[in-house]
Design a protein around this motif. Structure first.
Motif, short mmCIF file in Angstrom:
data_model
loop_
_atom_site.label_atom_id
_atom_site.label_comp_id
_atom_site.label_asym_id
_atom_site.label_seq_id
_atom_site.Cartn_x
_atom_site.Cartn_y
_atom_site.Cartn_z
N ASP A 185 -4.26 6.39 3.82
CA ASP A 185 -5.58 6.71 3.28
C ASP A 185 -6.57 5.64 3.74
N ALA A 186 -7.83 5.90 3.52
CA ALA A 186 -8.87 5.03 4.06
C ALA A 186 -8.73 3.59 3.56
N ALA A 187 -8.42 3.44 2.26
CA ALA A 187 -8.29 2.10 1.67
C ALA A 187 -7.11 1.36 2.30
N GLY A 188 -6.01 2.08 2.49
CA GLY A 188 -4.83 1.48 3.10
C GLY A 188 -5.11 1.03 4.54
N ALA A 189 -5.75 1.92 5.29
CA ALA A 189 -6.08 1.60 6.68
C ALA A 189 -7.00 0.38 6.73
N GLU A 190 -7.97 0.37 5.84
CA GLU A 190 -8.92 -0.75 5.74
C GLU A 190 -8.17 -2.06 5.49
N LYS A 191 -7.23 -2.01 4.52
CA LYS A 191 -6.49 -3.21 4.17
C LYS A 191 -5.65 -3.71 5.36
N ILE A 230 0.82 -1.21 0.00
CA ILE A 230 0.00 0.00 0.00
C ILE A 230 0.85 1.26 0.00
N GLY A 231 2.17 1.07 -0.22
CA GLY A 231 3.04 2.22 -0.45
C GLY A 231 3.36 3.06 0.78
N VAL A 232 3.37 2.44 1.98
CA VAL A 232 3.69 3.21 3.18
C VAL A 232 4.76 2.49 4.02
N ALA A 233 5.77 1.94 3.31
CA ALA A 233 6.81 1.18 4.00
C ALA A 233 7.56 2.02 5.03
N ASP A 234 7.44 3.34 4.93
CA ASP A 234 8.14 4.23 5.87
C ASP A 234 7.33 4.52 7.14
N ARG A 235 6.15 3.96 7.24
CA ARG A 235 5.30 4.27 8.40
C ARG A 235 5.26 3.14 9.44
N THR A 236 6.22 2.23 9.37
CA THR A 236 6.15 1.02 10.20
C THR A 236 5.87 1.31 11.68
N THR A 237 6.65 2.21 12.26
CA THR A 237 6.53 2.44 13.70
C THR A 237 5.12 2.89 14.08
N GLY A 238 4.56 3.85 13.32
CA GLY A 238 3.21 4.33 13.61
C GLY A 238 2.18 3.23 13.45
N ASN A 244 -9.16 4.17 12.36
CA ASN A 244 -9.20 5.62 12.56
C ASN A 244 -7.83 6.19 12.86
N GLU A 245 -7.12 5.52 13.81
CA GLU A 245 -5.80 6.00 14.18
C GLU A 245 -4.84 5.97 13.00
N LEU A 246 -4.95 4.91 12.18
CA LEU A 246 -4.06 4.80 11.01
C LEU A 246 -4.26 5.97 10.06
N VAL A 247 -5.52 6.39 9.93
CA VAL A 247 -5.82 7.51 9.04
C VAL A 247 -5.41 8.83 9.70
N GLU A 248 -5.87 9.02 10.95
CA GLU A 248 -5.68 10.33 11.58
C GLU A 248 -4.25 10.60 12.05
#
Lengths: 438, 438
Positions: free
Chosen positions: B211-217, B176-184, B202-206
């Motif tokens: 994005d919503a689709a990524g958080a959902e996945k 989903i293209g967010v390999a740099d967000r691991t810690t969060g 919600n936390e993943l988005v906010e």
């Protein structure tokens, strides 16, 4: 080394224990625990850190200087330098829960910032046992028995436990009217092997202030080879000295009755160790084949363990095995061996697809009490066997498709290279047989 | 308390171990050592103190703040806060002597100045084992087997080892293209049981910026009950994720082949523990009947143990048993028992003249492997038996002149009070029989 790497090193005066040495160290620790438990001594543990006020002034000025002491927040704390002061604090704190008499053993690390010499470290393990809350000679006898069984269980055959009683010296000094000179007299006697009887007599006159007759008497009585009969005669007119002789006689008699070999016991009124602290029986233990390391297990009876912490009087008797000191001596004398694996059986990871099968066999052998390592990688057999050989495994098991098809294992004796094919059903029996053979 | 007494107390956040608890603690330690050795892991030990530079910055800011750090003379030193950093220093320092792969276990005390809570202390024992110098899945399997056999050997029957692989999350985040967000992402997933799937999304988005689709996945894949087949489908187009699935499949298959009960293993991609540090397999272990204490044995695979100390790359895998944490939980749940003697047989010191005889019998029983305490004092029998009862001895042996004349011993079962006269020649057999009976 580039600037960004931290140099891997231990703090000066400290050491790592690598497997070949740690295997022996753990064996010593387990032997000690087994012997203590077999006598009903119970284990305890106390913190590495104590409030500085608990430790300060308990081991003399020298020991205060050697304390690792620091502020932890607002708390003035220090690392324990022995296990006796923590026991005193512990006994005062928990006496009502524990009940008396109380028999405890304690294996624990202690720290002393002393000057480092060969074989002396700033961190070492002590191995103490004590019986507190009783004046009974039964506890003195038991201390002697434990020291004996401990050394024998470790595997020493040639050793002597030298026994003394502080009342001998007390009586003698009362007799010649210098009961107040104990410390000086002790310091002089302690030099006996170095400066000889005449030297001690001179020192007693010149530095301790005894008259010539008194010095003569001290030197003639405090001989390493004095007998109980001679002591009885020499101290006949002094009640304290006579009692000391009676106690020593009783201790030797009950020890022999309990089955200790007489040749491992010796009277030695010249041992002065800890006489300042001890008030009754004193023990020191010397290994016949390692005389240079001094006493490996020492102790004695004391009148009052915890007087600084409680008004309750807690007499006791105990001793301490210098476990790491013994280990360092064995290392220096190359008595430790080179085996660096606690397991005896090695299974080669030969066929990469058979990992589950290798571990299944290994687990079934482990369930029978055998130590079995499966090599972690499916790499070349030569490399694996070299690893097994270097670590000190005794037997290697190898199986590829041929063996699996025939339900067999190749068993290789690593010392000789002898190899046999063994059906899986007979494997356990074969391995046990090979491990028993020398 | 008068001014001249020092109050006997332990440093805040520290504790004493009294016999009833220490007996269990030593049993746990011995069980762990036995299991580690049965797999060929070798023991090591490292100093309690390391140079501060060795420890600083290794466990994050929190861990630096918790260090017991002080100046020892001119040396900036600190007490170890875990056994992993000392292992890294040790491995870098001794790798050439040790050879690779290297399997070690280490039982050692560690210190952390953390806020004290119920059941959390500033000093506790860790119990680690690691295989370093190999990427082989054989080492990942073995880690799982050791965790299993350790818990089973301690005596737990109902427990689950949850297994994950860091590559699952890595693959998913690449996808989903967010390999740099691991810690969060990890921080959010870690709250799953607290705030639920929707809360995590919600936390993943906010807060993490997905994005919503990524958080959902993320939420739909990182479910505690997701299956390997579902993961395979979800990660079909990502190589890292697919490899993670392959590795997990292989681990479960070889574990079952090696004989682990399937019901004790579980896939759980939601376990986030140490994901920051671990790079492959991750393990957590939960006791079915003590869920509140969290994971009692955790670990995983890492790419490079000692990168701060050496250029040599040392990958490895291992786990750590929280021994004192487990013990504190057992204490809280009153699972420890009250026996405060390691011996089972008590000999009354009944006839004051027979001390040698009591100890002679005791020594002959000890030589047969029995634990035997002789009461230290020749005091009243009632007092002695009360002591024996309170400590938890099973059998008491009593002999006075009548018994000695008849060459017999009175054997008393302390739980029931039943007493029988047994000829000395039959004593060992009788005692063994009584100790075997429930």
């Amino acid at each position: 080394m580039p600037d960004n790497l931290i140099e891997p090193r231990v703090v000066k005066g400290f050491r790592d224990y690598l497997p070949a040495m740690m295997i022996v160290r753990e064996r010593l620790m387990e032997t000690a625990r087994r012997v203590f438990r077999s006598y009903g001594f119970s284990p305890i543990d106390t913190p590495a850190l104590e409030y500085a006020e608990v430790l300060l002034g308990k081991g003399g000025e020298e020991s205060d200087k050697q304390l690792f002491r620091f502020m932890q927040g607002k708390r003035d704390v220090a690392m324990r330098f022995d296990l006796t002061v923590p026991l005193a604090r512990f006994a005062a704190q928990h006496a009502s829960t524990l009940g008396l008499p109380f028999k405890r053993y304690h294996l624990g690390t202690v720290w002393r910032g002393e000057n480092t010499q060969k074989g002396r470290y700033r961190e070492f393990m002590q191995c103490d046992f004590d019986t507190i809350g009783t004046l009974s000679p039964g506890a003195d006898l038991e201390t002697l028995l434990v020291i004996h069984d401990l050394l024998a269980a470790i595997g020493f055959e040639r050793f002597t436990i030298r026994v003394n009683n502080r009342m001998i010296l007390n009586g003698l000094l009362q007799q010649i009217g210098v009961a107040d000179r104990t410390t000086g007299v002790l310091r002089a006697i302690d030099k006996l092997t170095k400066i000889g009887a005449e030297g001690v007599a001179n020192e007693l006159v010149e530095h301790v202030g005894l008259d010539a007759a008194g010095a003569e008497k001290v030197v003639s009585v405090m001989r390493p080879d004095v007998t109980l009969d001679e002591l009885e005669t020499a101290l006949a007119d002094n009640e304290t000295g006579r009692q000391g002789v009676v106690k020593l006689r009783e201790l030797f008699a009950t020890a022999i009755a309990a089955g200790l070999p007489a040749e491992r016991l010796a009277l030695d009124v010249s041992i002065a160790r800890g006489l300042d602290y001890y008030t009754g029986t004193i023990y020191e233990t010397f290994l016949t084949d390692l005389p240079g390391i001094g006493s490996v297990c020492s102790g004695g009876r004391y009148d009052n363990l915890a007087e600084l912490f409680t008004k309750e009087k807690l007499p006791g008797v105990g001793a301490s095995l210098g476990l790491d000191r013994l280990l360092a001596a064995m290392e220096e004398l190359q008595l430790l061996g080179t085996t660096s694996t606690p397991a005896q059986i090695f299974i080669a990871y030969f066929d990469a697809t058979r990992l589950g099968d290798y571990q299944r066999l290994a687990r079934s052998l482990r369930a029978e009490g055998l130590g079995v390592e499966v090599y972690p990688e499916a790499t070349g057999l030569g490399k694996q066997l070299k690893y097994a050989d270097r670590k000190g495994f005794k037997l290697a098991l190898i199986a590829g498709s041929t063996e699996f098809a025939a339900d067999q294992w190749q068993v290789k004796q690593l010392a000789t290279g002898t190899t046999t094919q063994v059906p899986t059903a007979e494997l356990l029996t074969t391995l046990r047989g090979l491990l028993r053979s020398p």
